[in-house]
Design a protein around this motif. Structure first.
Motif, PDB file in Angstrom:
ATOM      1  N   UNK A  96     -17.365  -3.926  -2.138  1.00  0.00           N
ATOM      2  CA  UNK A  96     -17.669  -2.635  -2.781  1.00  0.00           C
ATOM      3  C   UNK A  96     -16.381  -1.852  -3.023  1.00  0.00           C
ATOM      4  N   UNK A  97     -15.454  -1.940  -2.054  1.00  0.00           N
ATOM      5  CA  UNK A  97     -14.186  -1.212  -2.169  1.00  0.00           C
ATOM      6  C   UNK A  97     -13.267  -1.895  -3.171  1.00  0.00           C
ATOM      7  N   UNK A  98     -13.297  -3.247  -3.166  1.00  0.00           N
ATOM      8  CA  UNK A  98     -12.510  -4.001  -4.150  1.00  0.00           C
ATOM      9  C   UNK A  98     -12.909  -3.584  -5.565  1.00  0.00           C
ATOM     10  N   UNK A  99     -14.221  -3.460  -5.787  1.00  0.00           N
ATOM     11  CA  UNK A  99     -14.714  -3.113  -7.127  1.00  0.00           C
ATOM     12  C   UNK A  99     -14.249  -1.712  -7.540  1.00  0.00           C
ATOM     13  N   UNK A 100     -14.326  -0.777  -6.597  1.00  0.00           N
ATOM     14  CA  UNK A 100     -13.900   0.593  -6.897  1.00  0.00           C
ATOM     15  C   UNK A 100     -12.395   0.625  -7.173  1.00  0.00           C
ATOM     16  N   UNK A 101     -11.637  -0.099  -6.336  1.00  0.00           N
ATOM     17  CA  UNK A 101     -10.182  -0.142  -6.519  1.00  0.00           C
ATOM     18  C   UNK A 101      -9.846  -0.735  -7.875  1.00  0.00           C
ATOM     19  N   UNK A 102     -10.570  -1.764  -8.262  1.00  0.00           N
ATOM     20  CA  UNK A 102     -10.261  -2.437  -9.512  1.00  0.00           C
ATOM     21  C   UNK A 102     -10.469  -1.511 -10.704  1.00  0.00           C
ATOM     22  N   UNK A 103     -11.564  -0.777 -10.695  1.00  0.00           N
ATOM     23  CA  UNK A 103     -11.848   0.081 -11.850  1.00  0.00           C
ATOM     24  C   UNK A 103     -10.848   1.242 -11.922  1.00  0.00           C
ATOM     25  N   UNK A 104     -10.281   1.619 -10.778  1.00  0.00           N
ATOM     26  CA  UNK A 104      -9.309   2.718 -10.739  1.00  0.00           C
ATOM     27  C   UNK A 104      -7.864   2.234 -10.874  1.00  0.00           C
ATOM     28  N   UNK A 105      -7.667   0.925 -10.883  1.00  0.00           N
ATOM     29  CA  UNK A 105      -6.295   0.405 -10.839  1.00  0.00           C
ATOM     30  C   UNK A 105      -5.646   0.696  -9.503  1.00  0.00           C
ATOM     31  N   UNK A 106      -6.433   0.745  -8.461  1.00  0.00           N
ATOM     32  CA  UNK A 106      -5.917   1.060  -7.125  1.00  0.00           C
ATOM     33  C   UNK A 106      -5.834  -0.159  -6.230  1.00  0.00           C
ATOM     34  N   UNK A 107      -5.581   0.091  -4.967  1.00  0.00           N
ATOM     35  CA  UNK A 107      -5.359  -0.960  -3.980  1.00  0.00           C
ATOM     36  C   UNK A 107      -6.239  -0.657  -2.772  1.00  0.00           C
ATOM     37  N   UNK A 108      -6.740  -1.711  -2.143  1.00  0.00           N
ATOM     38  CA  UNK A 108      -7.563  -1.523  -0.950  1.00  0.00           C
ATOM     39  C   UNK A 108      -6.671  -1.442   0.290  1.00  0.00           C
ATOM     40  N   UNK A 109      -6.965  -0.499   1.161  1.00  0.00           N
ATOM     41  CA  UNK A 109      -6.302  -0.423   2.460  1.00  0.00           C
ATOM     42  C   UNK A 109      -7.381  -0.210   3.516  1.00  0.00           C
ATOM     43  N   UNK A 110      -6.968   0.000   4.764  1.00  0.00           N
ATOM     44  CA  UNK A 110      -8.000   0.063   5.807  1.00  0.00           C
ATOM     45  C   UNK A 110      -7.502   0.777   7.054  1.00  0.00           C
ATOM     46  N   UNK A 111      -8.403   0.986   7.982  1.00  0.00           N
ATOM     47  CA  UNK A 111      -8.069   1.600   9.264  1.00  0.00           C
ATOM     48  C   UNK A 111      -7.816   0.497  10.294  1.00  0.00           C
ATOM     49  N   UNK A 112      -7.375   0.924  11.460  1.00  0.00           N
ATOM     50  CA  UNK A 112      -7.036  -0.036  12.496  1.00  0.00           C
ATOM     51  C   UNK A 112      -8.250  -0.858  12.956  1.00  0.00           C
ATOM     52  N   UNK A 113      -9.407  -0.204  13.039  1.00  0.00           N
ATOM     53  CA  UNK A 113     -10.604  -0.902  13.512  1.00  0.00           C
ATOM     54  C   UNK A 113     -10.909  -2.116  12.637  1.00  0.00           C
ATOM     55  N   UNK A 158       0.826  -1.215   0.000  1.00  0.00           N
ATOM     56  CA  UNK A 158       0.000   0.000   0.000  1.00  0.00           C
ATOM     57  C   UNK A 158       0.855   1.259   0.000  1.00  0.00           C
ATOM     58  N   UNK A 159       2.129   1.139   0.403  1.00  0.00           N
ATOM     59  CA  UNK A 159       2.993   2.319   0.408  1.00  0.00           C
ATOM     60  C   UNK A 159       3.405   2.730  -1.000  1.00  0.00           C
ATOM     61  N   UNK A 160       3.329   1.808  -1.942  1.00  0.00           N
ATOM     62  CA  UNK A 160       3.698   2.134  -3.317  1.00  0.00           C
ATOM     63  C   UNK A 160       2.489   2.449  -4.193  1.00  0.00           C
ATOM     64  N   UNK A 161       1.285   2.237  -3.642  1.00  0.00           N
ATOM     65  CA  UNK A 161       0.088   2.381  -4.473  1.00  0.00           C
ATOM     66  C   UNK A 161      -0.157   3.842  -4.815  1.00  0.00           C
TER      67      UNK A 161
END
Lengths: 260, 346
Positions: free
Chosen positions: B243-260, B222-225
């Protein structure tokens, strides 16, 4: 086996960043720490020491205060500490820094040199490869795994979309990623011993095969034209819209910013 | 070093597996601007094995000339043969400016070459301009004109510095990918190709490649994304991260998250952003269902652009967001994914 680990004392910019009311960086309020990638490099060296037997020397260039990170390294298990400090070395860019550290390392015997990939104050990732170049060594940057096999190292070298498993003959230089491992804590006994330990202090006169014209501010090819603290941006726009309008709003912004 | 002997803007045209990296085109775009001010040409340096066929593509993106260093030793990136290739080109052709992408390759090649040719290198630049050094006249000091002024963030992005390299050539910079604009390609442009081979004699500095292992999706760093789609407690469940996977995929991005999210076991710790996770600085950071605790903000506030989606109008994440959408992520995220998909298919 003899391993030299290069470390740097840096202000803690991750998480512990403090700001003045005007949005500029409050350096005085920030803690000094051992640079995280360097600490991972030290941990890697200590693990190689446990696995294969090695003598680990840590070296740092900085103000006299940088003695603190050497003692931390000794408390983690390093065998020797060397502080390179001299007024004439101040203001060095990566060229002059790498020239200085290489000049110090020329006094040492080594099979392996490990540096962190980059320091969190400058984020350049330049000093490790430049030390290797000055010493005429093979360099492997961005190491995510290190093993020893006979007189060679086997290293996983990370890229954006892959890694290469590389074999290099020692002596060589490796730059470590903080993902390489989780550094150990200092032991209470280690801390106790580290504060009594002898740290070697070297100045300009102790650097080998180095010209004065390549050191410090004067020996730095890059010059700072201007530097300023970044004023933190405040909140942007906040909108309350129904779903369709919200998406249209965001798509409009993305088009404006050439994202799509 | 006679500085006036050094002429022209050169860019390193990075290729991997004989595919040019996007940063090569971005550097050409910027190189063209700089060359116009200096009244000189842009040259792409293309190193690899069997890569000559890529030269015309570089011409389409603005290269006036392409220097091709083609050798079997350059098949995969390794520091030594590549550093030898680029340093030899610099010695032979003497550019005044040498730009390299700040990629995992460029950030290894750049420092090695700069140390070899004895010049300065400024890392991860975000702005490049031609100007005077010193910026303003200083009594008793000659003000030099037509210098490359290289601006970069430092201190974890908390300070900005502008650097010059007034007395050494070439003026070298690595440039952060995704920052400079490429030009619209000129269809049918033909490169003026110059072939150059300095000779490659393997020695101990030519490391051996035992294996090339291409990453599988789960090892995303995620540090290089460049684009992160980050979810918080508000996403509600592990399944809903789809839902986030789908958005990331269409953008060529990566999923990350918060501590919770990590504490709930919805995502692995590798993907955690924040004080106890990773510090990230993507070009776009989506904070979805993330309230924006200070510990989280510390790990992502230097992102170039922050988009927050949260149903709580008072969530602190809106204090750092460039664009904040107050609403239901379960409706907005899939609708946004669909809109992006439609825009791509246009």
């Amino acid at each position: 086996m003899k391993i030299v680990v290069c470390i740097k004392q840096v202000p803690d910019t991750k998480g512990g960043v403090k700001f003045n009311p005007d949005g500029t960086l409050d350096r005085a309020a920030m803690l000094s720490i051992m640079n995280p990638d360097d600490k991972a490099g030290l941990e890697a060296a200590l693990r190689l020491k446990e696995q294969y037997g090695a003598e680990v020397t840590v070296i740092t260039m900085g103000l006299p205060k940088a003695d603190e990170v050497l003692r931390e390294a000794l408390a983690m298990g390093a065998d020797h500490g060397i502080l390179v400090t001299d007024r004439v070395l101040g203001g060095a860019d990566t060229w002059a820094t790498s020239t200085t550290v290489a000049g110090a390392i020329r006094n040492l015997e080594y099979d392996l040199i490990i540096t962190g990939r980059q320091a969190i104050d400058g984020d350049t990732a330049q000093v490790g490869p430049q030390i290797a170049e000055h010493l005429g060594l093979p360099v492997i940057s961005y190491a995510q795994d290190i093993k020893i096999e006979g007189d060679s190292v086997i290293v996983q070298r990370q890229y954006e979309d892959r890694y290469h498993e590389l074999k290099a003959k020692m002596p060589c230089l490796i730059t470590a990623l903080s993902e390489l491992n989780t550094p150990r804590y200092m032991t209470p006994g280690g801390i106790f011993d580290a504060y009594d330990a002898e740290v070697t202090v070297w100045g300009r006169a102790d650097l080998k095969d180095v010209d004065d014209s390549d050191l410090g501010l004067k020996g730095s090819p890059t010059k700072i034209a201007k530097a300023s603290d970044k004023v933190r941006k405040g909140a942007g726009e906040k909108v309350v819209l129904d779903t369709e309008e919200a998406v249209a709003y965001l798509m409009g912004k993305f088009k404006e910013k050439h994202i799509i | 070093m006679a500085l006036e002997e050094y002429k022209g803007v050169f860019v390193f045209a990075q290729q991997v597996d004989n595919v040019l990296d996007g940063v090569a085109f971005e550097l050409l775009g910027k190189g063209k601007d700089l060359a116009a001010v200096l009244n000189t040409e842009v040259t792409a340096v293309l190193a690899g094995s069997d890569v000559k066929g890529l030269a015309d593509k570089l011409a389409e993106y603005g290269a006036d000339r392409v220097i091709v260093v083609d050798d079997p030793e350059l098949k995969e990136y390794r520091t030594e043969p590549y550093a030898h290739a680029l340093a030899s080109v610099i010695d032979e052709f003497k550019p005044e400016i040498m730009l390299v992408g700040a990629t995992a390759i460029g950030r290894d090649l750049g420092p090695t070459v700069s140390a070899r040719v004895k010049t300065g290198l400024t890392a991860d630049c975000t702005v490049l301009e031609i100007g005077d050094f010193p910026l303003n006249p200083v009594a008793g000091e000659e003000q030099l004109h037509n210098q490359l002024l290289m601006t970069r963030p430092a201190f974890g992005g908390n300070t900005i510095a502008t650097i010059a390299c007034p007395y050494n050539r070439p003026q070298m910079a690595t440039v952060r990918p995704g920052v400079m604009q490429k030009i619209d390609p000129i269809a049918g442009a033909k490169a003026n190709v110059v072939e150059f081979n300095p000779g490659f004699t393997p020695n101990d500095r030519y490391v051996e490649i035992l294996n090339v292992v291409k990453a599988v999706k789960n090892t995303a760093n995620i540090m290089d994304a460049k684009i992160l789609v980050s979810g918080g407690r508000g996403v509600g469940s592990q399944e809903n991260f789809r839902l986030l996977d789908d958005l990331a995929e269409v953008l060529g991005g990566t999923v990350s998250c918060s501590r919770a999210v990590v504490e709930n076991g919805w995502q692995p710790v590798d993907l955690q952003v924040g004080q106890t996770g990773k510090t990230v600085r993507p070009q776009i950071y989506f904070a979805i269902g993330i309230s924006g605790a200070i510990q989280h903000v510390a790990g992502m506030e230097e992102s170039d652009l922050i988009v927050a989606i949260n149903k709580d109008e008072d969530a602190p994440i809106f204090d750092v967001a460039d664009y904040g959408l107050v609403g239901d992520l379960n409706k907005i995220v899939p609708a946004l994914t669909a809109a992006l998909k439609a825009a791509q298919n246009e």
